[in-house]
Design a protein around this motif. Sequence first.
Motif, short mmCIF file in Angstrom:
data_model
loop_
_atom_site.label_atom_id
_atom_site.label_comp_id
_atom_site.label_asym_id
_atom_site.label_seq_id
_atom_site.Cartn_x
_atom_site.Cartn_y
_atom_site.Cartn_z
N ALA A 2 0.84 -1.19 0.00
CA ALA A 2 0.00 0.00 0.00
C ALA A 2 0.87 1.24 0.00
CB ALA A 2 -0.90 0.00 1.21
N VAL A 3 0.46 2.18 -0.80
CA VAL A 3 1.19 3.44 -0.89
C VAL A 3 0.36 4.50 -0.18
CG1 VAL A 3 2.11 5.20 -2.44
CG2 VAL A 3 2.22 2.79 -3.08
N ALA A 4 0.97 5.16 0.74
CA ALA A 4 0.27 6.22 1.47
C ALA A 4 0.54 7.55 0.77
CB ALA A 4 0.76 6.29 2.91
N LEU A 5 -0.53 8.20 0.41
CA LEU A 5 -0.40 9.52 -0.22
C LEU A 5 -0.55 10.59 0.84
CD1 LEU A 5 -2.63 9.00 -3.37
CD2 LEU A 5 -0.14 8.94 -3.26
N GLN A 6 0.32 11.52 0.80
CA GLN A 6 0.24 12.61 1.75
C GLN A 6 -0.06 13.89 0.99
OE1 GLN A 6 3.83 12.81 3.98
NE2 GLN A 6 3.32 11.05 5.24
N PHE A 7 -1.07 14.59 1.45
CA PHE A 7 -1.42 15.87 0.86
C PHE A 7 -1.09 16.95 1.87
CE2 PHE A 7 -4.27 12.92 -1.31
CZ PHE A 7 -4.03 13.27 -2.62
N ARG A 8 -0.48 17.95 1.39
CA ARG A 8 -0.16 19.06 2.26
C ARG A 8 -1.07 20.22 1.87
NH1 ARG A 8 4.81 22.90 2.81
NH2 ARG A 8 4.43 23.57 4.94
N ILE A 9 -1.95 20.56 2.77
CA ILE A 9 -2.86 21.67 2.51
C ILE A 9 -2.30 22.90 3.21
CG2 ILE A 9 -5.18 22.57 2.84
CD1 ILE A 9 -6.18 19.70 2.75
N THR A 10 -2.04 23.90 2.43
CA THR A 10 -1.56 25.14 3.02
C THR A 10 -2.73 26.12 3.06
OG1 THR A 10 -0.82 25.91 0.87
CG2 THR A 10 0.81 24.83 2.25
N ARG A 11 -2.60 27.08 3.88
CA ARG A 11 -3.69 28.04 4.02
C ARG A 11 -3.15 29.45 3.94
NH1 ARG A 11 -5.10 27.81 10.47
NH2 ARG A 11 -3.40 29.16 11.08
N TYR A 12 -4.07 30.33 3.66
CA TYR A 12 -3.74 31.74 3.59
C TYR A 12 -4.53 32.44 4.69
CZ TYR A 12 -2.77 36.34 1.76
OH TYR A 12 -2.33 37.62 1.63
N ASP A 13 -3.84 33.16 5.53
CA ASP A 13 -4.48 33.89 6.63
C ASP A 13 -4.57 35.37 6.26
OD1 ASP A 13 -4.66 31.64 8.31
OD2 ASP A 13 -2.56 31.88 8.88
N PHE A 14 -5.73 35.94 6.51
CA PHE A 14 -5.89 37.38 6.29
C PHE A 14 -6.89 37.93 7.29
CE2 PHE A 14 -9.33 35.62 3.83
CZ PHE A 14 -10.33 36.56 3.86
N ARG A 15 -6.91 39.22 7.41
CA ARG A 15 -7.85 39.90 8.31
C ARG A 15 -8.86 40.67 7.47
NH1 ARG A 15 -5.21 42.62 13.13
NH2 ARG A 15 -5.49 40.50 13.86
N CYS A 16 -10.14 40.44 7.78
CA CYS A 16 -11.22 41.12 7.06
C CYS A 16 -11.07 42.62 7.27
CB CYS A 16 -12.57 40.65 7.59
SG CYS A 16 -13.97 41.53 6.88
N GLU A 17 -11.12 43.37 6.18
CA GLU A 17 -10.93 44.82 6.27
C GLU A 17 -12.12 45.55 6.87
OE1 GLU A 17 -9.54 46.70 2.75
OE2 GLU A 17 -7.77 45.42 2.62
N LEU A 18 -13.27 44.89 6.93
CA LEU A 18 -14.45 45.55 7.47
C LEU A 18 -14.66 45.24 8.95
CD1 LEU A 18 -16.29 47.43 5.88
CD2 LEU A 18 -17.90 45.57 5.65
N CYS A 19 -14.66 43.95 9.31
CA CYS A 19 -14.93 43.59 10.70
C CYS A 19 -13.67 43.24 11.49
CB CYS A 19 -15.93 42.43 10.77
SG CYS A 19 -15.28 40.86 10.14
N ARG A 20 -12.52 43.20 10.82
CA ARG A 20 -11.22 42.96 11.47
C ARG A 20 -11.10 41.58 12.09
NH1 ARG A 20 -8.33 45.89 8.88
NH2 ARG A 20 -6.69 45.85 10.42
N VAL A 21 -11.80 40.57 11.60
CA VAL A 21 -11.72 39.20 12.09
C VAL A 21 -10.67 38.45 11.28
CG1 VAL A 21 -13.00 37.02 12.27
CG2 VAL A 21 -14.10 39.16 12.89
#
Length: 99
Positions: A2-21
């Motif tokens: 069995a071959v194990a596939l690894q996925f690397r999910i990266t994310r982008y973080d930002f702050r909402c310009e209206l509510c600042r969340v």
Amino acid sequence: MAVALQFRITRYDFRCELCRVDIAVCTSCWRGQKYCGPCSKEARRLSVRKAGDKYQESRRGAHHHAARQTSYRLKRQQKVTHHTLAEPAQAVASLVVSG
């Protein structure tokens, strides 16, 4: 074997310009957003309003507004709900004399 596939999910973080969340979005969903989901509708409304105000201040926008208002006033003049007296000055004079 069995071959194990690894996925690397990266994310982008930002702050909402209206509510600042702080918001995290996976890179495959990232489209350059500046606002969170709920604020995006409000930001769009404000953007459209600002564009309309800018257009209204332009010469072309002011001309179109004036033409639209003239058309509106002409349509309102054509609607008659109460007829006036044929000669209002004579009607007032007859009331004063008889009273």
